[in-house]
Write a protein that holds these residues in place. Sequence first.
Motif, PDB file in Angstrom:
ATOM      1  N   ASP A 112      32.262  51.429  20.029  1.00 20.41           N
ATOM      2  CA  ASP A 112      32.493  52.835  19.690  1.00 20.41           C
ATOM      3  C   ASP A 112      33.842  53.361  20.185  1.00 20.41           C
ATOM      4  OD1 ASP A 112      29.996  52.915  18.464  1.00 20.41           O
ATOM      5  OD2 ASP A 112      28.989  53.573  20.293  1.00 20.41           O
ATOM      6  N   GLY A 113      34.904  52.589  19.997  1.00 21.87           N
ATOM      7  CA  GLY A 113      36.234  53.054  20.348  1.00 21.87           C
ATOM      8  C   GLY A 113      36.624  52.882  21.799  1.00 21.87           C
ATOM      9  N   VAL A 114      35.748  52.280  22.595  1.00 17.26           N
ATOM     10  CA  VAL A 114      36.046  52.060  24.006  1.00 17.26           C
ATOM     11  C   VAL A 114      36.044  50.561  24.289  1.00 17.26           C
ATOM     12  CG1 VAL A 114      35.310  52.472  26.388  1.00 17.26           C
ATOM     13  CG2 VAL A 114      35.058  54.278  24.681  1.00 17.26           C
ATOM     14  N   LEU A 115      37.139  50.084  24.854  1.00 17.38           N
ATOM     15  CA  LEU A 115      37.265  48.694  25.268  1.00 17.38           C
ATOM     16  C   LEU A 115      36.865  48.622  26.734  1.00 17.38           C
ATOM     17  CD1 LEU A 115      38.347  45.780  24.693  1.00 17.38           C
ATOM     18  CD2 LEU A 115      40.528  46.608  25.620  1.00 17.38           C
ATOM     19  N   GLU A 116      35.930  47.734  27.050  1.00 11.55           N
ATOM     20  CA  GLU A 116      35.510  47.551  28.440  1.00 11.55           C
ATOM     21  C   GLU A 116      35.863  46.140  28.865  1.00 11.55           C
ATOM     22  OE1 GLU A 116      31.653  48.999  30.147  1.00 11.55           O
ATOM     23  OE2 GLU A 116      31.345  46.842  30.453  1.00 11.55           O
ATOM     24  N   VAL A 117      36.652  46.029  29.934  1.00 13.35           N
ATOM     25  CA  VAL A 117      37.040  44.742  30.493  1.00 13.35           C
ATOM     26  C   VAL A 117      36.409  44.644  31.869  1.00 13.35           C
ATOM     27  CG1 VAL A 117      38.968  43.239  31.109  1.00 13.35           C
ATOM     28  CG2 VAL A 117      39.217  44.863  29.220  1.00 13.35           C
ATOM     29  N   ARG A 118      35.655  43.566  32.098  1.00 15.44           N
ATOM     30  CA  ARG A 118      34.973  43.343  33.379  1.00 15.44           C
ATOM     31  C   ARG A 118      35.578  42.122  34.054  1.00 15.44           C
ATOM     32  NH1 ARG A 118      30.489  46.375  34.081  1.00 15.44           N
ATOM     33  NH2 ARG A 118      29.647  44.988  35.643  1.00 15.44           N
ATOM     34  N   LEU A 119      35.994  42.305  35.312  1.00 15.75           N
ATOM     35  CA  LEU A 119      36.631  41.242  36.075  1.00 15.75           C
ATOM     36  C   LEU A 119      35.930  41.084  37.413  1.00 15.75           C
ATOM     37  CD1 LEU A 119      39.097  43.584  35.245  1.00 15.75           C
ATOM     38  CD2 LEU A 119      40.228  41.408  35.163  1.00 15.75           C
ATOM     39  N   PRO A 120      35.472  39.892  37.752  1.00 15.93           N
ATOM     40  CA  PRO A 120      34.863  39.725  39.073  1.00 15.93           C
ATOM     41  C   PRO A 120      35.921  39.870  40.162  1.00 15.93           C
ATOM     42  CG  PRO A 120      35.008  37.619  37.953  1.00 15.93           C
ATOM     43  CD  PRO A 120      35.470  38.666  36.981  1.00 15.93           C
ATOM     44  N   VAL A 121      35.594  40.627  41.194  1.00 15.22           N
ATOM     45  CA  VAL A 121      36.503  40.810  42.316  1.00 15.22           C
ATOM     46  C   VAL A 121      36.342  39.594  43.223  1.00 15.22           C
ATOM     47  CG1 VAL A 121      37.106  42.262  44.280  1.00 15.22           C
ATOM     48  CG2 VAL A 121      36.308  43.314  42.168  1.00 15.22           C
ATOM     49  N   PRO A 122      37.432  38.846  43.473  1.00 12.54           N
ATOM     50  CA  PRO A 122      37.313  37.640  44.306  1.00 12.54           C
ATOM     51  C   PRO A 122      36.981  37.994  45.746  1.00 12.54           C
ATOM     52  CG  PRO A 122      39.600  38.066  43.744  1.00 12.54           C
ATOM     53  CD  PRO A 122      38.782  39.069  42.998  1.00 12.54           C
ATOM     54  N   LYS A 123      36.197  37.138  46.358  1.00 16.62           N
ATOM     55  CA  LYS A 123      35.833  37.345  47.761  1.00 16.62           C
ATOM     56  C   LYS A 123      36.990  36.976  48.688  1.00 16.62           C
ATOM     57  CE  LYS A 123      30.868  36.738  47.188  1.00 16.62           C
ATOM     58  NZ  LYS A 123      30.663  37.133  45.912  1.00 16.62           N
ATOM     59  N   GLU A 124      37.807  35.983  48.268  1.00 16.15           N
ATOM     60  CA  GLU A 124      38.967  35.575  49.048  1.00 16.15           C
ATOM     61  C   GLU A 124      40.198  35.584  48.152  1.00 16.15           C
ATOM     62  OE1 GLU A 124      38.500  32.005  51.267  1.00 16.15           O
ATOM     63  OE2 GLU A 124      36.403  32.417  51.676  1.00 16.15           O
ATOM     64  N   PRO A 125      41.327  36.124  48.630  1.00 19.78           N
ATOM     65  CA  PRO A 125      42.543  36.161  47.816  1.00 19.78           C
ATOM     66  C   PRO A 125      43.039  34.766  47.464  1.00 19.78           C
ATOM     67  CG  PRO A 125      42.781  37.536  49.766  1.00 19.78           C
ATOM     68  CD  PRO A 125      41.500  36.781  49.911  1.00 19.78           C
ATOM     69  N   ALA A 126      43.673  34.667  46.312  1.00 27.39           N
ATOM     70  CA  ALA A 126      44.280  33.419  45.857  1.00 27.39           C
ATOM     71  C   ALA A 126      45.554  33.765  45.097  1.00 27.39           C
ATOM     72  CB  ALA A 126      43.294  32.656  44.971  1.00 27.39           C
ATOM     73  N   GLU A 127      46.151  32.780  44.447  1.00 23.02           N
ATOM     74  CA  GLU A 127      47.364  33.005  43.664  1.00 23.02           C
ATOM     75  C   GLU A 127      47.031  33.760  42.384  1.00 23.02           C
ATOM     76  OE1 GLU A 127      50.603  32.421  44.449  1.00 23.02           O
ATOM     77  OE2 GLU A 127      49.690  32.074  46.396  1.00 23.02           O
ATOM     78  N   PRO A 128      47.971  34.575  41.854  1.00 19.10           N
ATOM     79  CA  PRO A 128      47.731  35.288  40.594  1.00 19.10           C
ATOM     80  C   PRO A 128      47.527  34.305  39.444  1.00 19.10           C
ATOM     81  CG  PRO A 128      49.700  36.117  41.701  1.00 19.10           C
ATOM     82  CD  PRO A 128      49.252  34.921  42.454  1.00 19.10           C
ATOM     83  N   PRO A 129      46.741  34.715  38.429  1.00 19.38           N
ATOM     84  CA  PRO A 129      46.490  33.823  37.295  1.00 19.38           C
ATOM     85  C   PRO A 129      47.723  33.651  36.424  1.00 19.38           C
ATOM     86  CG  PRO A 129      45.528  35.968  36.897  1.00 19.38           C
ATOM     87  CD  PRO A 129      46.064  35.989  38.305  1.00 19.38           C
ATOM     88  N   THR A 130      47.757  32.579  35.663  1.00 20.25           N
ATOM     89  CA  THR A 130      48.830  32.362  34.696  1.00 20.25           C
ATOM     90  C   THR A 130      48.522  33.175  33.446  1.00 20.25           C
ATOM     91  OG1 THR A 130      47.685  30.421  33.857  1.00 20.25           O
ATOM     92  CG2 THR A 130      49.351  30.049  35.556  1.00 20.25           C
ATOM     93  N   PRO A 131      49.545  33.514  32.649  1.00 19.80           N
ATOM     94  CA  PRO A 131      49.313  34.326  31.447  1.00 19.80           C
ATOM     95  C   PRO A 131      48.295  33.685  30.504  1.00 19.80           C
ATOM     96  CG  PRO A 131      51.652  34.117  31.874  1.00 19.80           C
ATOM     97  CD  PRO A 131      50.952  33.203  32.827  1.00 19.80           C
ATOM     98  N   LYS A 132      47.368  34.516  29.991  1.00 20.17           N
ATOM     99  CA  LYS A 132      46.347  34.029  29.072  1.00 20.17           C
ATOM    100  C   LYS A 132      45.819  35.200  28.264  1.00 20.17           C
ATOM    101  CE  LYS A 132      41.904  31.825  28.703  1.00 20.17           C
ATOM    102  NZ  LYS A 132      40.666  31.474  29.326  1.00 20.17           N
TER     103      LYS A 132
END
Length: 139
Positions: A112-132
Amino acid sequence: MSDLSRWSPMDLLNSMDRLFDTKRGATPIRVEEYVDGDHLVVKAEVPGVDPDKDIEITLDEGFLNIRAERKEREEHKDGDNFHSEFRYGSFSRTVPLPVGVKEEDIKAQYVDGVLEVRLPVPKEPAEPPTPKKVPISRG
């Protein structure tokens, strides 16, 4: 949540350009961000588009990039008797992500016109993801 120790003042200025897409000239998309349990939820207001053709979601250097395009249809114009307050063109928004978000865990849904993006919050920091590019499902 992001690792700010890696940032310099120039990085901050570049990030502001990305947040508001000033270099691309795109109108910003309005978003809501909140944490739901162990997930970061980003909702973006993008009515009147086809998510299969007109929306692109990518991850790049720790940022979630949402880009949409709404094309104007000419068939509604009738000489001088036409008034429109709809916005057409490119729309985009860039949202900084917590370090360590894995692209394979990201889910996107358009309802209905709303985009929902869900991302799990990591428990431990790591390197940023590569473009995808992130696929979008219909609700």
